[in-house]
Design a protein around this motif. Structure first.
Motif, short mmCIF file in Angstrom:
data_model
loop_
_atom_site.label_atom_id
_atom_site.label_comp_id
_atom_site.label_asym_id
_atom_site.label_seq_id
_atom_site.Cartn_x
_atom_site.Cartn_y
_atom_site.Cartn_z
N GLU A 146 42.76 44.28 34.01
CA GLU A 146 42.13 45.00 34.82
C GLU A 146 42.54 44.91 36.31
N LYS A 147 41.93 45.97 37.18
CA LYS A 147 42.35 45.98 38.62
C LYS A 147 41.69 44.78 39.11
N ALA A 148 42.46 44.08 39.91
CA ALA A 148 41.90 42.81 40.70
C ALA A 148 41.10 43.37 41.95
N LEU A 149 39.65 43.13 41.94
CA LEU A 149 39.07 43.32 43.15
C LEU A 149 38.97 42.36 44.12
N LEU A 150 39.91 42.00 44.86
CA LEU A 150 40.24 41.04 45.83
C LEU A 150 39.70 41.57 47.11
N GLN A 151 39.16 40.46 47.69
CA GLN A 151 38.46 40.45 49.26
C GLN A 151 39.06 39.62 49.87
N GLU A 152 40.05 40.02 50.94
CA GLU A 152 41.02 39.20 51.58
C GLU A 152 41.63 38.11 50.79
N GLY A 153 42.26 38.64 49.67
CA GLY A 153 43.01 37.70 48.84
C GLY A 153 42.15 37.23 48.09
N ASN A 154 40.83 36.84 48.02
CA ASN A 154 40.00 35.99 47.12
C ASN A 154 39.15 37.03 46.32
N SER A 155 38.65 36.14 45.25
CA SER A 155 38.04 36.94 44.19
C SER A 155 36.58 37.31 44.69
N PRO A 156 35.95 38.23 44.57
CA PRO A 156 34.58 38.78 45.11
C PRO A 156 33.40 37.92 44.68
N PRO A 172 10.29 45.30 33.85
CA PRO A 172 11.02 44.15 33.56
C PRO A 172 11.24 43.55 34.83
N HIS A 173 11.41 42.33 34.56
CA HIS A 173 11.48 41.25 35.68
C HIS A 173 12.91 40.77 36.00
N CYS A 174 13.15 40.66 37.28
CA CYS A 174 14.82 40.35 37.49
C CYS A 174 14.73 39.44 38.68
N PHE A 175 15.89 38.61 38.49
CA PHE A 175 16.27 37.88 39.77
C PHE A 175 17.85 37.93 39.52
N ILE A 176 18.31 37.47 40.79
CA ILE A 176 19.78 37.57 40.92
C ILE A 176 20.30 36.17 41.37
N GLN A 177 21.36 35.81 40.61
CA GLN A 177 22.07 34.40 40.78
C GLN A 177 23.34 34.75 41.57
N LEU A 178 23.50 34.43 42.64
CA LEU A 178 24.46 34.77 43.57
C LEU A 178 25.61 33.57 43.44
N MET A 179 26.90 33.90 43.01
CA MET A 179 27.77 32.77 43.03
C MET A 179 29.00 33.11 43.91
N LYS A 180 29.30 32.15 45.01
CA LYS A 180 30.11 32.22 45.90
C LYS A 180 31.24 31.13 45.70
N GLY A 181 32.65 31.75 46.48
CA GLY A 181 33.54 30.51 46.59
C GLY A 181 34.32 30.04 45.33
N ARG A 182 34.58 31.06 44.43
CA ARG A 182 35.12 30.46 43.05
C ARG A 182 36.62 30.04 43.50
N ASN A 183 37.14 30.55 44.71
CA ASN A 183 38.59 29.79 45.11
C ASN A 183 38.57 28.72 45.98
N ALA A 184 37.26 28.25 46.20
CA ALA A 184 37.12 27.02 46.88
C ALA A 184 35.99 26.30 46.41
#
Length: 285
Positions: A146-156, A172-184
């Motif tokens: 797939e296309k690499a969706l890179l942000q400044e060379g890092n994964s989004p 429906p009830h929703c909550f969002i789990q935000l994950m950051k820093g997969r490259n660090a």
């Protein structure tokens, strides 16, 4: 020895180890119990939803092609010639599991033979055996680029939308789990559907780590709407997204996060989420 244990003993042992109590899988009430019951008796549609190739058809039909990451190709086996025909940057992954991902930022720095060997080994991995997640075992194994969706060379950043369908007239009830820093250094934060900080957190990530200062995504309402549509009539599912150049892209559907061992704190949340998770499982056409 654990491979010789029947399912009912194996899952009870895993549940007790993770939750420090016995689980009721025949008449599940808590969120965790419903996940473990789901693992043992998956719906036929689960294999399609977990298949990273096949699910693209479902996404296209349900919400439209515009949410799909551009795909360069699918392969039953990757060859150096296939690698040669791919663009300079791309993401390579296996369709039948999790964690089998290679982000290629510049393919000129890599050996085609090495990449092909690594990717083709993924196809031999019986993902789902270790955790006995049966719906993964029925997926015809393929690779996709797939296309690499890179942000400044890092994964989004990775937005994981947990959708609970009470199916009793409540929305429906929703909550969002935000994950950051997969490259660090990986961090997690949990937000409610209005992007206020959730009063709970994933076990293993302290409340201090929840003080994430990321901006609200510009397409938050669209993200929630698409996640709910993709969940359909399922009592619960987690739908993952990326945001790239202010556009929303579908990542995957997860039905048994962490093999059912995902835990949220504080105490009492397991029972509360279980009440929002309608049961028995049902998947509309």
């Amino acid at each position: 020895m654990k491979n010789l244990l029947p399912d009912w003993i194996y899952f009870q042992l895993v549940y007790v180890k993770n939750y420090k109590r016995l689980g009721n899988f025949s008449q599940p009430q808590k969120f965790s119990e419903k996940l473990f019951a789901r693992i043992q008796n998956p719906l036929p549609a689960f294999s399609m939803l977990a298949d990273k190739v096949k699910v693209r058809e479902y996404v296209s039909k349900t919400v439209g092609d515009q949410y799909l990451i551009p795909c360069y190709g699918t392969y039953e086996r990757l060859t150096p010639e296939d690698f040669k025909n791919l663009p300079e940057s791309f993401v390579l992954k296996a369709n039948h599991g999790a964690g089998q991902v290679l982000v290629v930022k510049d393919k000129s720095t890599l050996s085609p033979e090495s990449v092909c060997n690594q990717a083709n080994k993924w196809l031999k991995d019986n993902y789902g055996d270790e955790s006995r997640e049966k719906h993964y075992l029925n997926i015809p194994r393929r690779l996709l680029a797939e296309k690499a969706l890179l942000q400044e060379g890092n994964s989004p950043d990775d937005y994981k939308v947990h959708v609970f369908n009470p199916r009793d007239g409540r929305a429906p009830h929703c909550f969002i789990q935000l994950m950051k820093g997969r490259n660090a250094i990986l961090s997690q934060a949990i937000y409610l559907s209005d992007w206020t900080k959730a009063p709970f957190w994933r076990a293993g990530y302290s409340a201090v780590q929840q003080k994430d200062n990321s901006l609200r995504p510009i397409c938050l309402e669209e993200m929630l709407e698409v996640a709910i549509k993709l969940t359909g009539t399922l009592g619960y599912a987690r739908v993952d997204f990326y945001v790239h150049d202010d556009r929303l892209y579908f990542g995957e559907v997860t039905l048994t996060p962490a093999g059912g061992r995902v835990r949220f704190e504080p105490a009492g949340l397991d029972a509360h989420l279980g009440k929002l998770f309608s049961w028995p499982d049902r998947m509309s056409d």
